[in-house]
Design a protein around this motif. Structure first.
Motif, PDB file in Angstrom:
ATOM      1  N   THR A  16       0.848  -1.183   0.000  1.00 14.50           N
ATOM      2  CA  THR A  16       0.000   0.000   0.000  1.00 14.50           C
ATOM      3  C   THR A  16       0.888   1.240   0.000  1.00 14.50           C
ATOM      4  OG1 THR A  16      -1.766   1.160   1.173  1.00 14.50           O
ATOM      5  CG2 THR A  16      -0.184  -0.007   2.524  1.00 14.50           C
ATOM      6  N   PHE A  17       0.292   2.363  -0.303  1.00 11.22           N
ATOM      7  CA  PHE A  17       1.028   3.630  -0.281  1.00 11.22           C
ATOM      8  C   PHE A  17       0.959   4.315   1.086  1.00 11.22           C
ATOM      9  CE2 PHE A  17       0.211   2.968  -4.785  1.00 11.22           C
ATOM     10  CZ  PHE A  17       1.476   3.171  -5.291  1.00 11.22           C
ATOM     11  N   ASP A  18       0.227   3.715   2.036  1.00 11.31           N
ATOM     12  CA  ASP A  18       0.048   4.283   3.370  1.00 11.31           C
ATOM     13  C   ASP A  18       0.725   3.384   4.411  1.00 11.31           C
ATOM     14  OD1 ASP A  18      -0.880   5.744   5.569  1.00 11.31           O
ATOM     15  OD2 ASP A  18      -2.840   4.759   5.551  1.00 11.31           O
ATOM     16  N   PHE A  19       1.658   3.941   5.174  1.00  9.40           N
ATOM     17  CA  PHE A  19       2.367   3.149   6.175  1.00  9.40           C
ATOM     18  C   PHE A  19       1.411   2.559   7.204  1.00  9.40           C
ATOM     19  CE2 PHE A  19       4.102   2.926  10.474  1.00  9.40           C
ATOM     20  CZ  PHE A  19       5.015   1.901  10.294  1.00  9.40           C
ATOM     21  N   ASN A  20       0.443   3.343   7.670  1.00 12.36           N
ATOM     22  CA  ASN A  20      -0.471   2.858   8.706  1.00 12.36           C
ATOM     23  C   ASN A  20      -1.268   1.645   8.232  1.00 12.36           C
ATOM     24  OD1 ASN A  20       0.281   4.775  10.635  1.00 12.36           O
ATOM     25  ND2 ASN A  20      -1.091   6.283   9.754  1.00 12.36           N
ATOM     26  N   GLU A  21      -1.703   1.642   6.980  1.00 10.85           N
ATOM     27  CA  GLU A  21      -2.419   0.488   6.435  1.00 10.85           C
ATOM     28  C   GLU A  21      -1.505  -0.733   6.373  1.00 10.85           C
ATOM     29  OE1 GLU A  21      -4.432   1.116   2.719  1.00 10.85           O
ATOM     30  OE2 GLU A  21      -5.275   3.012   3.403  1.00 10.85           O
ATOM     31  N   ALA A  22      -0.278  -0.540   5.957  1.00  8.40           N
ATOM     32  CA  ALA A  22       0.673  -1.648   5.890  1.00  8.40           C
ATOM     33  C   ALA A  22       0.952  -2.200   7.275  1.00  8.40           C
ATOM     34  CB  ALA A  22       1.975  -1.186   5.237  1.00  8.40           C
ATOM     35  N   TYR A  23       1.094  -1.319   8.256  1.00 14.72           N
ATOM     36  CA  TYR A  23       1.378  -1.750   9.630  1.00 14.72           C
ATOM     37  C   TYR A  23       0.205  -2.525  10.222  1.00 14.72           C
ATOM     38  CZ  TYR A  23       2.999  -1.578  14.449  1.00 14.72           C
ATOM     39  OH  TYR A  23       3.409  -1.914  15.708  1.00 14.72           O
ATOM     40  N   VAL A  24      -1.013  -2.074   9.980  1.00 17.00           N
ATOM     41  CA  VAL A  24      -2.202  -2.786  10.468  1.00 17.00           C
ATOM     42  C   VAL A  24      -2.299  -4.165   9.815  1.00 17.00           C
ATOM     43  CG1 VAL A  24      -4.731  -2.798  10.448  1.00 17.00           C
ATOM     44  CG2 VAL A  24      -3.504  -0.737  11.128  1.00 17.00           C
ATOM     45  N   ALA A  25      -2.064  -4.232   8.511  1.00 13.24           N
ATOM     46  CA  ALA A  25      -2.089  -5.524   7.808  1.00 13.24           C
ATOM     47  C   ALA A  25      -1.038  -6.465   8.389  1.00 13.24           C
ATOM     48  CB  ALA A  25      -1.859  -5.315   6.317  1.00 13.24           C
ATOM     49  N   ARG A  30       0.423 -11.140  11.523  1.00 12.76           N
ATOM     50  CA  ARG A  30       1.307 -11.633  12.596  1.00 12.76           C
ATOM     51  C   ARG A  30       0.504 -12.339  13.678  1.00 12.76           C
ATOM     52  NH1 ARG A  30       4.794 -13.502  15.533  1.00 12.76           N
ATOM     53  NH2 ARG A  30       6.116 -12.402  16.969  1.00 12.76           N
ATOM     54  N   LYS A  31      -0.647 -11.782  14.027  1.00 12.53           N
ATOM     55  CA  LYS A  31      -1.480 -12.375  15.076  1.00 12.53           C
ATOM     56  C   LYS A  31      -2.033 -13.729  14.628  1.00 12.53           C
ATOM     57  CE  LYS A  31      -4.962 -11.297  18.402  1.00 12.53           C
ATOM     58  NZ  LYS A  31      -5.083 -10.306  19.414  1.00 12.53           N
ATOM     59  N   LYS A  32      -2.391 -13.846  13.352  1.00 14.44           N
ATOM     60  CA  LYS A  32      -2.959 -15.097  12.832  1.00 14.44           C
ATOM     61  C   LYS A  32      -1.901 -16.173  12.609  1.00 14.44           C
ATOM     62  CE  LYS A  32      -6.950 -13.165  10.495  1.00 14.44           C
ATOM     63  NZ  LYS A  32      -7.634 -13.005   9.200  1.00 14.44           N
ATOM     64  N   ASN A  33      -0.708 -15.793  12.144  1.00 13.83           N
ATOM     65  CA  ASN A  33       0.292 -16.769  11.725  1.00 13.83           C
ATOM     66  C   ASN A  33       1.535 -16.849  12.603  1.00 13.83           C
ATOM     67  OD1 ASN A  33      -1.015 -17.750   9.290  1.00 13.83           O
ATOM     68  ND2 ASN A  33      -0.814 -15.637   8.632  1.00 13.83           N
ATOM     69  N   ASN A  34       1.714 -15.891  13.499  1.00 13.78           N
ATOM     70  CA  ASN A  34       2.842 -15.882  14.429  1.00 13.78           C
ATOM     71  C   ASN A  34       4.191 -16.065  13.724  1.00 13.78           C
ATOM     72  OD1 ASN A  34       3.861 -15.522  16.993  1.00 13.78           O
ATOM     73  ND2 ASN A  34       3.891 -17.695  17.427  1.00 13.78           N
ATOM     74  N   LYS A  35       4.398 -15.321  12.640  1.00 16.35           N
ATOM     75  CA  LYS A  35       5.661 -15.346  11.906  1.00 16.35           C
ATOM     76  C   LYS A  35       6.310 -13.967  11.995  1.00 16.35           C
ATOM     77  CE  LYS A  35       4.503 -18.810   8.480  1.00 16.35           C
ATOM     78  NZ  LYS A  35       4.498 -19.114   7.059  1.00 16.35           N
ATOM     79  N   PRO A  36       7.635 -13.911  12.012  1.00 21.03           N
ATOM     80  CA  PRO A  36       8.313 -12.610  12.028  1.00 21.03           C
ATOM     81  C   PRO A  36       8.135 -11.906  10.685  1.00 21.03           C
ATOM     82  CG  PRO A  36       9.921 -14.371  11.860  1.00 21.03           C
ATOM     83  CD  PRO A  36       8.583 -15.021  12.043  1.00 21.03           C
ATOM     84  N   LEU A  37       7.774 -10.631  10.728  1.00 19.44           N
ATOM     85  CA  LEU A  37       7.495  -9.852   9.526  1.00 19.44           C
ATOM     86  C   LEU A  37       8.339  -8.593   9.475  1.00 19.44           C
ATOM     87  CD1 LEU A  37       3.579  -9.973   9.645  1.00 19.44           C
ATOM     88  CD2 LEU A  37       5.095 -11.457   8.324  1.00 19.44           C
ATOM     89  N   LEU A  38       8.442  -8.042   8.279  1.00 18.41           N
ATOM     90  CA  LEU A  38       9.088  -6.756   8.072  1.00 18.41           C
ATOM     91  C   LEU A  38       8.143  -5.854   7.290  1.00 18.41           C
ATOM     92  CD1 LEU A  38      12.651  -7.792   6.853  1.00 18.41           C
ATOM     93  CD2 LEU A  38      12.048  -6.850   9.066  1.00 18.41           C
ATOM     94  N   VAL A  39       8.020  -4.617   7.728  1.00 18.51           N
ATOM     95  CA  VAL A  39       7.364  -3.590   6.922  1.00 18.51           C
ATOM     96  C   VAL A  39       8.498  -2.834   6.255  1.00 18.51           C
ATOM     97  CG1 VAL A  39       5.867  -1.570   6.902  1.00 18.51           C
ATOM     98  CG2 VAL A  39       5.423  -3.414   8.529  1.00 18.51           C
ATOM     99  N   VAL A  40       8.486  -2.822   4.935  1.00 17.55           N
ATOM    100  CA  VAL A  40       9.577  -2.216   4.164  1.00 17.55           C
ATOM    101  C   VAL A  40       9.019  -1.177   3.205  1.00 17.55           C
ATOM    102  CG1 VAL A  40      11.003  -4.294   4.328  1.00 17.55           C
ATOM    103  CG2 VAL A  40       9.485  -4.007   2.376  1.00 17.55           C
ATOM    104  N   GLN A  41       9.910  -0.352   2.688  1.00 20.48           N
ATOM    105  CA  GLN A  41       9.518   0.669   1.720  1.00 20.48           C
ATOM    106  C   GLN A  41      10.414   0.554   0.505  1.00 20.48           C
ATOM    107  OE1 GLN A  41       9.996   4.781   2.956  1.00 20.48           O
ATOM    108  NE2 GLN A  41       8.145   5.304   1.860  1.00 20.48           N
ATOM    109  N   GLU A  42       9.819   0.708  -0.668  1.00 19.44           N
ATOM    110  CA  GLU A  42      10.601   0.671  -1.897  1.00 19.44           C
ATOM    111  C   GLU A  42      11.639   1.785  -1.885  1.00 19.44           C
ATOM    112  OE1 GLU A  42       7.932   0.831  -5.229  1.00 19.44           O
ATOM    113  OE2 GLU A  42       7.698  -1.341  -5.230  1.00 19.44           O
ATOM    114  N   LYS A  43      12.685   1.605  -2.655  1.00 24.05           N
ATOM    115  CA  LYS A  43      13.768   2.589  -2.709  1.00 24.05           C
ATOM    116  C   LYS A  43      13.294   3.968  -3.147  1.00 24.05           C
ATOM    117  CE  LYS A  43      17.676   0.663  -1.708  1.00 24.05           C
ATOM    118  NZ  LYS A  43      18.520   1.237  -0.695  1.00 24.05           N
ATOM    119  N   ASP A  44      12.264   4.030  -3.994  1.00 27.67           N
ATOM    120  CA  ASP A  44      11.768   5.332  -4.446  1.00 27.67           C
ATOM    121  C   ASP A  44      10.925   6.033  -3.386  1.00 27.67           C
ATOM    122  OD1 ASP A  44       9.360   3.975  -4.515  1.00 27.67           O
ATOM    123  OD2 ASP A  44       9.196   3.988  -6.689  1.00 27.67           O
ATOM    124  N   GLY A  45      10.670   5.337  -2.263  1.00 36.41           N
ATOM    125  CA  GLY A  45       9.965   5.951  -1.147  1.00 36.41           C
ATOM    126  C   GLY A  45       8.473   6.039  -1.294  1.00 36.41           C
TER     127      GLY A  45
END
Length: 73
Positions: A16-25, A30-45
């Motif tokens: 998504t283009f919104d950090f808050n939406e990505a963080y909520v997703a 994470r709560k459903k699958n209990n796997k370590p995740l990363l929220v990342v941003q493309e190089k173009d920002g």
């Protein structure tokens, strides 16, 4: 100092283009699958993506560089 990682964009759990939406997703996944995740941003920002840490790649033709924004362990 920023942390950069490589992922195949096709393996994104969410994007998504919104950090808050990505963080909520990421929190929901994470709560459903209990796997370590990363929220990342493309190089173009512009686009934020959520990836499972285990799908991180060392190199490859389909890989793209991303900047790590948030760890969810």
């Amino acid at each position: 100092m920023s942390e950069n990682v490589l992922f195949n964009p096709g393996q994104a759990i969410s994007s998504t283009f919104d950090f808050n939406e990505a963080y909520v997703a990421a929190q929901i996944y994470r709560k459903k699958n209990n796997k370590p995740l990363l929220v990342v941003q493309e190089k173009d920002g512009k686009l934020y993506c959520v990836f499972d840490k285990t799908t991180m790649q060392k190199s490859g033709t389909d890989s793209r560089p991303y900047r790590v924004i948030k760890h969810l362990d």
